[in-house]
Design a protein around this motif. Structure first.
Motif, short mmCIF file in Angstrom:
data_model
loop_
_atom_site.label_atom_id
_atom_site.label_comp_id
_atom_site.label_asym_id
_atom_site.label_seq_id
_atom_site.Cartn_x
_atom_site.Cartn_y
_atom_site.Cartn_z
N ARG A 118 7.24 27.33 -63.46
CA ARG A 118 8.51 26.60 -63.50
C ARG A 118 9.67 27.58 -63.39
NH1 ARG A 118 9.44 21.96 -67.71
NH2 ARG A 118 8.48 20.80 -66.05
N ALA A 119 9.55 28.72 -64.04
CA ALA A 119 10.60 29.73 -63.98
C ALA A 119 10.69 30.31 -62.56
CB ALA A 119 10.33 30.83 -64.99
N THR A 120 9.55 30.51 -61.95
CA THR A 120 9.53 31.03 -60.58
C THR A 120 10.19 30.03 -59.65
OG1 THR A 120 7.47 32.17 -61.04
CG2 THR A 120 8.06 31.92 -58.74
N LEU A 121 9.87 28.75 -59.83
CA LEU A 121 10.46 27.71 -58.99
C LEU A 121 11.97 27.66 -59.22
CD1 LEU A 121 10.09 25.34 -57.06
CD2 LEU A 121 9.72 23.88 -59.05
N GLN A 122 12.41 27.76 -60.48
CA GLN A 122 13.84 27.72 -60.78
C GLN A 122 14.54 28.93 -60.19
OE1 GLN A 122 15.30 25.08 -62.24
NE2 GLN A 122 17.21 26.06 -61.69
N SER A 123 13.92 30.09 -60.26
CA SER A 123 14.56 31.28 -59.70
C SER A 123 14.63 31.19 -58.17
CB SER A 123 13.84 32.55 -60.14
OG SER A 123 12.54 32.58 -59.59
N SER A 124 13.62 30.60 -57.57
CA SER A 124 13.65 30.41 -56.11
C SER A 124 14.76 29.45 -55.71
CB SER A 124 12.31 29.86 -55.61
OG SER A 124 11.27 30.77 -55.88
N ILE A 125 14.92 28.37 -56.51
CA ILE A 125 15.98 27.41 -56.21
C ILE A 125 17.34 28.08 -56.38
CG2 ILE A 125 17.08 25.31 -57.06
CD1 ILE A 125 14.25 24.25 -57.66
N ASN A 126 17.50 28.86 -57.43
CA ASN A 126 18.77 29.56 -57.65
C ASN A 126 19.06 30.54 -56.52
OD1 ASN A 126 19.31 28.13 -59.96
ND2 ASN A 126 18.39 29.67 -61.32
N ALA A 127 18.03 31.23 -56.05
CA ALA A 127 18.23 32.18 -54.96
C ALA A 127 18.68 31.46 -53.70
CB ALA A 127 16.95 32.97 -54.70
N VAL A 128 18.07 30.33 -53.42
CA VAL A 128 18.45 29.56 -52.23
C VAL A 128 19.86 29.04 -52.40
CG1 VAL A 128 17.95 27.47 -50.91
CG2 VAL A 128 16.09 28.98 -51.60
N ARG A 129 20.21 28.53 -53.60
CA ARG A 129 21.58 28.06 -53.83
C ARG A 129 22.58 29.18 -53.66
NH1 ARG A 129 21.24 24.63 -59.23
NH2 ARG A 129 20.34 22.79 -58.30
N GLY A 130 22.19 30.36 -54.12
CA GLY A 130 23.10 31.49 -54.00
C GLY A 130 23.35 31.82 -52.53
N ARG A 131 22.32 31.72 -51.72
CA ARG A 131 22.52 31.99 -50.29
C ARG A 131 23.34 30.91 -49.63
NH1 ARG A 131 16.44 33.06 -49.35
NH2 ARG A 131 16.22 34.98 -50.48
N ALA A 136 28.38 31.10 -55.37
CA ALA A 136 29.02 30.28 -56.41
C ALA A 136 28.06 30.13 -57.57
CB ALA A 136 29.38 28.91 -55.84
N GLY A 137 28.58 30.08 -58.75
CA GLY A 137 27.75 30.05 -59.94
C GLY A 137 27.10 28.70 -60.15
N ARG A 138 26.34 28.62 -61.20
CA ARG A 138 25.66 27.38 -61.51
C ARG A 138 26.65 26.35 -62.01
NH1 ARG A 138 20.41 26.77 -65.37
NH2 ARG A 138 19.97 24.65 -64.73
N GLY A 139 26.48 25.13 -61.56
CA GLY A 139 27.38 24.07 -61.99
C GLY A 139 28.54 23.90 -61.04
N THR A 140 28.65 24.67 -59.99
CA THR A 140 29.73 24.50 -59.05
C THR A 140 29.12 24.07 -57.71
OG1 THR A 140 29.64 26.79 -58.34
CG2 THR A 140 31.18 26.24 -60.11
N SER A 141 29.94 23.46 -56.89
CA SER A 141 29.43 23.03 -55.59
C SER A 141 29.52 24.18 -54.59
CB SER A 141 30.26 21.84 -55.08
OG SER A 141 31.57 22.28 -54.77
N ALA A 142 29.16 23.90 -53.39
CA ALA A 142 29.17 24.93 -52.35
C ALA A 142 30.58 25.42 -52.05
CB ALA A 142 28.54 24.38 -51.08
N PHE A 143 31.57 24.58 -52.37
CA PHE A 143 32.94 24.96 -52.08
C PHE A 143 33.68 25.48 -53.31
CE2 PHE A 143 31.71 21.63 -49.10
CZ PHE A 143 31.82 22.35 -47.92
#
Length: 146
Positions: A118-131, A136-143
């Motif tokens: 679950r942690a690996t999946l969460q870190s992968s999702i965060n990495a993709v969101r970061g790209r 942008a940090g967590r809780g903010t949109s792409a803009f």
């Protein structure tokens, strides 16, 4: 004049004899010409028939040669097709072997335990969101909006 008439009569008689001989010679010549014409036609027919038989035999041998070339070309195309198919399958298998993980790596990478997966999946999702979101940090949109 009597003598002149006799000479003239003899001359006319000789001329008529020559004319009859010439007519007979022309008739004989015409018959011989017709006979020769028939013989020449017959010879020409025979020659044409013989040449046509020769042409037919040569054409038949050419057809057989072309059919053998066609069979050889079909065999060559078949072998090339099979060879290229085998090479393509080999390349696809090699790429799959190199790119896809093995079952041993899958077990290590994805499921050592439920928490780490679950942690690996969460870190992968965060990495993709970061790209995608540009950092942008967590809780903010792409803009960057909250």
């Amino acid at each position: 004049m009597d003598q002149d008439s006799v000479k003239l009569g003899l001359l006319i008689e000789t001329a008529e004899r020559h004319q009859k001989l010439a007519a007979a010679a022309i008739t004989t010549l015409s018959e011989q010409t017709q006979g020769l014409e028939a013989m020449v036609r017959d010879q020409i027919r025979r020659a044409v028939v013989e040449e046509m038989k020769t042409v037919r035999a040569e054409t038949q041998s050419a057809v057989e040669a072309l059919q053998s070339v066609k069979r050889a070309a079909n065999a060559r195309v078949t072998l090339w097709t099979l060879g290229l198919t085998a090479i393509s399958v080999g390349v696809a298998l090699f790429v799959a072997w190199c790119v896809l993980p093995t079952p041993r790596l899958k077990s290590r990478r994805y499921a050592p335990n439920a928490i780490s997966s679950r942690a690996t999946l969460q870190s992968s999702i965060n990495a993709v969101r970061g790209r995608i979101c540009g950092g942008a940090g967590r809780g903010t949109s792409a803009f960057g909006w909250t």
